[in-house]
Motif scaffolding. Structure first.
Motif, PDB file in Angstrom:
ATOM      1  N   ARG A   1       0.833  -1.202   0.000  1.00 55.22           N
ATOM      2  CA  ARG A   1       0.000   0.000   0.000  1.00 55.22           C
ATOM      3  C   ARG A   1       0.870   1.256   0.000  1.00 55.22           C
ATOM      4  NH1 ARG A   1      -3.430   0.898   5.217  1.00 55.22           N
ATOM      5  NH2 ARG A   1      -4.339  -1.097   4.563  1.00 55.22           N
ATOM      6  N   LEU A   2       0.773   2.005  -1.101  1.00 55.19           N
ATOM      7  CA  LEU A   2       1.426   3.311  -1.181  1.00 55.19           C
ATOM      8  C   LEU A   2       0.339   4.382  -1.195  1.00 55.19           C
ATOM      9  CD1 LEU A   2       4.257   2.502  -3.771  1.00 55.19           C
ATOM     10  CD2 LEU A   2       4.396   2.509  -1.281  1.00 55.19           C
ATOM     11  N   VAL A   3       0.705   5.640  -1.390  1.00 55.66           N
ATOM     12  CA  VAL A   3      -0.283   6.721  -1.275  1.00 55.66           C
ATOM     13  C   VAL A   3      -0.227   7.652  -2.481  1.00 55.66           C
ATOM     14  CG1 VAL A   3      -0.058   6.655   1.238  1.00 55.66           C
ATOM     15  CG2 VAL A   3       1.262   8.330  -0.051  1.00 55.66           C
ATOM     16  N   LYS A   4      -1.283   8.436  -2.625  1.00 54.68           N
ATOM     17  CA  LYS A   4      -1.312   9.572  -3.547  1.00 54.68           C
ATOM     18  C   LYS A   4      -1.951  10.730  -2.801  1.00 54.68           C
ATOM     19  CE  LYS A   4      -3.355   7.414  -7.040  1.00 54.68           C
ATOM     20  NZ  LYS A   4      -3.925   7.171  -8.390  1.00 54.68           N
ATOM     21  N   CYS A   5      -1.310  11.884  -2.865  1.00 54.48           N
ATOM     22  CA  CYS A   5      -1.806  13.062  -2.140  1.00 54.48           C
ATOM     23  C   CYS A   5      -2.852  13.790  -2.985  1.00 54.48           C
ATOM     24  CB  CYS A   5      -0.643  13.984  -1.769  1.00 54.48           C
ATOM     25  SG  CYS A   5       0.469  13.278  -0.524  1.00 54.48           S
TER      26      CYS A   5
ATOM     27  N   GLN B   1       5.782  12.812  -7.332  1.00 58.64           N
ATOM     28  CA  GLN B   1       4.421  13.328  -7.170  1.00 58.64           C
ATOM     29  C   GLN B   1       3.928  14.042  -8.426  1.00 58.64           C
ATOM     30  OE1 GLN B   1       5.285  15.424  -3.190  1.00 58.64           O
ATOM     31  NE2 GLN B   1       3.215  14.629  -2.882  1.00 58.64           N
ATOM     32  N   ARG B   2       4.818  14.236  -9.402  1.00 59.95           N
ATOM     33  CA  ARG B   2       4.443  14.935 -10.634  1.00 59.95           C
ATOM     34  C   ARG B   2       4.060  13.939 -11.718  1.00 59.95           C
ATOM     35  NH1 ARG B   2      10.142  17.931 -10.441  1.00 59.95           N
ATOM     36  NH2 ARG B   2      10.085  18.447  -8.218  1.00 59.95           N
TER      37      ARG B   2
ATOM     38  N   GLY C   1       5.250  21.852  -9.848  1.00 55.67           N
ATOM     39  CA  GLY C   1       6.191  22.723  -9.151  1.00 55.67           C
ATOM     40  C   GLY C   1       7.357  21.962  -8.545  1.00 55.67           C
ATOM     41  N   GLU C   2       8.453  22.675  -8.301  1.00 53.87           N
ATOM     42  CA  GLU C   2       9.665  22.071  -7.774  1.00 53.87           C
ATOM     43  C   GLU C   2       9.551  21.701  -6.299  1.00 53.87           C
ATOM     44  OE1 GLU C   2      12.449  21.203  -9.459  1.00 53.87           O
ATOM     45  OE2 GLU C   2      11.278  21.729 -11.232  1.00 53.87           O
ATOM     46  N   PHE C   3       8.562  22.257  -5.601  1.00 50.40           N
ATOM     47  CA  PHE C   3       8.457  21.975  -4.168  1.00 50.40           C
ATOM     48  C   PHE C   3       8.027  20.534  -3.920  1.00 50.40           C
ATOM     49  CE2 PHE C   3       6.485  21.914   0.015  1.00 50.40           C
ATOM     50  CZ  PHE C   3       7.437  22.572   0.784  1.00 50.40           C
ATOM     51  N   VAL C   4       7.074  20.035  -4.714  1.00 52.81           N
ATOM     52  CA  VAL C   4       6.656  18.646  -4.538  1.00 52.81           C
ATOM     53  C   VAL C   4       7.724  17.726  -5.125  1.00 52.81           C
ATOM     54  CG1 VAL C   4       4.209  19.204  -4.522  1.00 52.81           C
ATOM     55  CG2 VAL C   4       5.311  18.640  -6.695  1.00 52.81           C
TER      56      VAL C   4
ATOM     57  N   LYS D   1      11.056  17.551   0.779  1.00 57.90           N
ATOM     58  CA  LYS D   1      10.657  18.918   1.131  1.00 57.90           C
ATOM     59  C   LYS D   1      11.410  19.496   2.324  1.00 57.90           C
ATOM     60  CE  LYS D   1       6.229  17.502  -0.689  1.00 57.90           C
ATOM     61  NZ  LYS D   1       4.922  16.914  -0.398  1.00 57.90           N
ATOM     62  N   ILE D   2      12.112  18.651   3.071  1.00 62.75           N
ATOM     63  CA  ILE D   2      12.792  19.119   4.284  1.00 62.75           C
ATOM     64  C   ILE D   2      13.766  20.267   4.017  1.00 62.75           C
ATOM     65  CG2 ILE D   2      14.518  18.452   6.015  1.00 62.75           C
ATOM     66  CD1 ILE D   2      13.029  15.830   6.362  1.00 62.75           C
ATOM     67  N   PRO D   3      14.647  20.200   2.994  1.00 64.73           N
ATOM     68  CA  PRO D   3      15.590  21.312   2.780  1.00 64.73           C
ATOM     69  C   PRO D   3      14.901  22.659   2.559  1.00 64.73           C
ATOM     70  CG  PRO D   3      16.291  19.385   1.546  1.00 64.73           C
ATOM     71  CD  PRO D   3      14.923  19.079   2.062  1.00 64.73           C
ATOM     72  N   ASP D   4      13.795  22.674   1.818  1.00 57.65           N
ATOM     73  CA  ASP D   4      13.096  23.935   1.546  1.00 57.65           C
ATOM     74  C   ASP D   4      12.461  24.499   2.815  1.00 57.65           C
ATOM     75  OD1 ASP D   4      13.309  24.043  -1.489  1.00 57.65           O
ATOM     76  OD2 ASP D   4      12.406  22.082  -1.202  1.00 57.65           O
ATOM     77  N   VAL D   5      11.872  23.617   3.631  1.00 59.58           N
ATOM     78  CA  VAL D   5      11.259  24.076   4.872  1.00 59.58           C
ATOM     79  C   VAL D   5      12.342  24.552   5.843  1.00 59.58           C
ATOM     80  CG1 VAL D   5       9.771  23.447   6.806  1.00 59.58           C
ATOM     81  CG2 VAL D   5       9.327  22.496   4.545  1.00 59.58           C
TER      82      VAL D   5
END
Length: 353
Positions: free
Chosen positions: A242-246, A260-261, A253-256, A286-290
């Motif tokens: 079981r995997l996921v989709k948000c 996910q694209r 965008g580069e943030f995701v 996403k950790i580096p951007d946050v």
């Protein structure tokens, strides 16, 4: 008979002074290391990032505001009778948020606004109940029939206001690389907790851009980070495949994270059924951007970024399997904090030479 001059005292005195100075210096260094150890130990404990914190109440109970005894979560009847709305302080796609009052204490009352999203609302409530810990906002009560949740109030609000808060005279002393790195450690601690939660590996799906991520977290009055919004928190179960989709819409965008694209190019229209699922490593991307937001542009923040360069580069690996775990990122952040605090302390030691 002629007396010989006494050279013994003159010969050994110069050697005794450096020896004494060296001993004092070594003692000072040992004392400094001991103080540093005690400080870091206190720091990690003060993070409160231990799931089995003895200060937590048993399941179904809460305490806050300096009260020693635990109280049961407020029921529908108690919320209707004892909680008074003061003003609306926010509204999202799922719920409206009211600053409220209960027994002369400020609290937050959240109510469903869109009946079509009641499943999201109830999922958020389920997560809030199951994940109560020092990482998650404190639940005070709920009413499923009326789609109402009562939580603890944090006056500094969401992390979107962090820079604004740090410019308030009262909090300017907190605007340092040291405090900002501690907030980043708090954030990664939350991600690490979600990835190894009592329910299993959970993915923070409400995170398609930086502003959205920051809105999901609260800044406490003692400058720690709590996750607040758990409406979109699907479960990864590799053993069960079981995997996921948000969500069900195309993410851009580069943030995701790259996975996910839409992977089939612009010539192929997006179809949710054709979109491959993914795992919790999207959070790692996403950790580096946050963290870059947390570090800001204060003195010393660029030095911190330099020390975090390798782990952040690893977080941005295109292949999710090559990215580090949240635990590995957290360990690196803590090592960097320890190293930089030690380096900051050493100039004072050198002056003693």
């Amino acid at each position: 008979m002629e007396k010989k001059p006494h050279f013994v005292r003159r010969e050994f005195l110069p050697r005794e002074v450096p020896s004494m100075s060296l001993a004092l210096l070594l003692a000072a260094i040992l004392l400094l290391n001991a103080l540093l150890y005690l400080y870091l130990n206190k720091f990690y404990n003060s993070l409160g990032r231990v799931e089995t914190d003895p200060g937590l109440c048993p399941f179904g109970h809460f305490k806050f505001g300096g009260v020693k005894n635990c109280s049961p979560w407020l029921s529908c009847e108690a919320i209707n009778r004892e909680v008074r709305k003061l003003k609306c302080v926010g509204e999202g796609a799922v719920k409206k948020v009211f600053l409220s009052e209960w027994k002369e204490k400020k609290v937050v009352l959240s109510q469903l606004t869109n009946s079509e999203l009641k499943e999201d609302f109830l999922h958020g409530l389920k997560m809030l109940k199951a994940l109560q810990s020092k990482y998650v906002v404190r639940l005070l009560g709920y009413c499923e029939q009326q789609f109402t949740i009562l939580t603890e109030y944090h006056p500094l609000g969401s992390l979107r206001r962090l820079n604004e808060t740090l410019h308030i005279p009262k909090y300017k002393g907190m605007n340092t690389w040291h405090r900002r790195l501690m907030l980043a450690i708090d954030y990664v601690s939350v991600i690490r907790y979600l990835h190894s939660s009592p329910l299993g590996t959970l993915v923070m799906c409400d995170s398609n851009d930086l502003d959205k991520v920051l809105s999901q977290y609260l800044l406490t009055s003692d400058f720690h980070v709590l996750v607040n919004d758990l409406d979109a928190l699907p479960l990864v179960n590799r053993n069960a495949g079981r995997l996921v989709k948000c969500g069900h819409r195309e993410l851009q965008g580069e943030f995701v994270a790259p996975e996910q694209r839409w992977p089939y190019g612009e010539d192929v229209p997006f179809e949710d059924d054709l979109m491959p699922p993914y795992d919790e490593k999207t959070d790692i991307w996403k950790i580096p951007d946050v963290s870059n937001f947390f570090l800001g542009h204060v003195e010393g923040s660029d030095i911190v970024r330099l020390h975090l360069f390798d782990i952040h580069a690893a977080c941005k690996k295109k292949d999710p399997a090559e990215r580090p775990s949240a635990q590995e990122v957290l360990d690196t952040y803590r090592k960097v904090l320890t190293l930089l605090i030690r380096e900051a302390a050493m100039p004072g030691t050198r002056e003693m030479l």
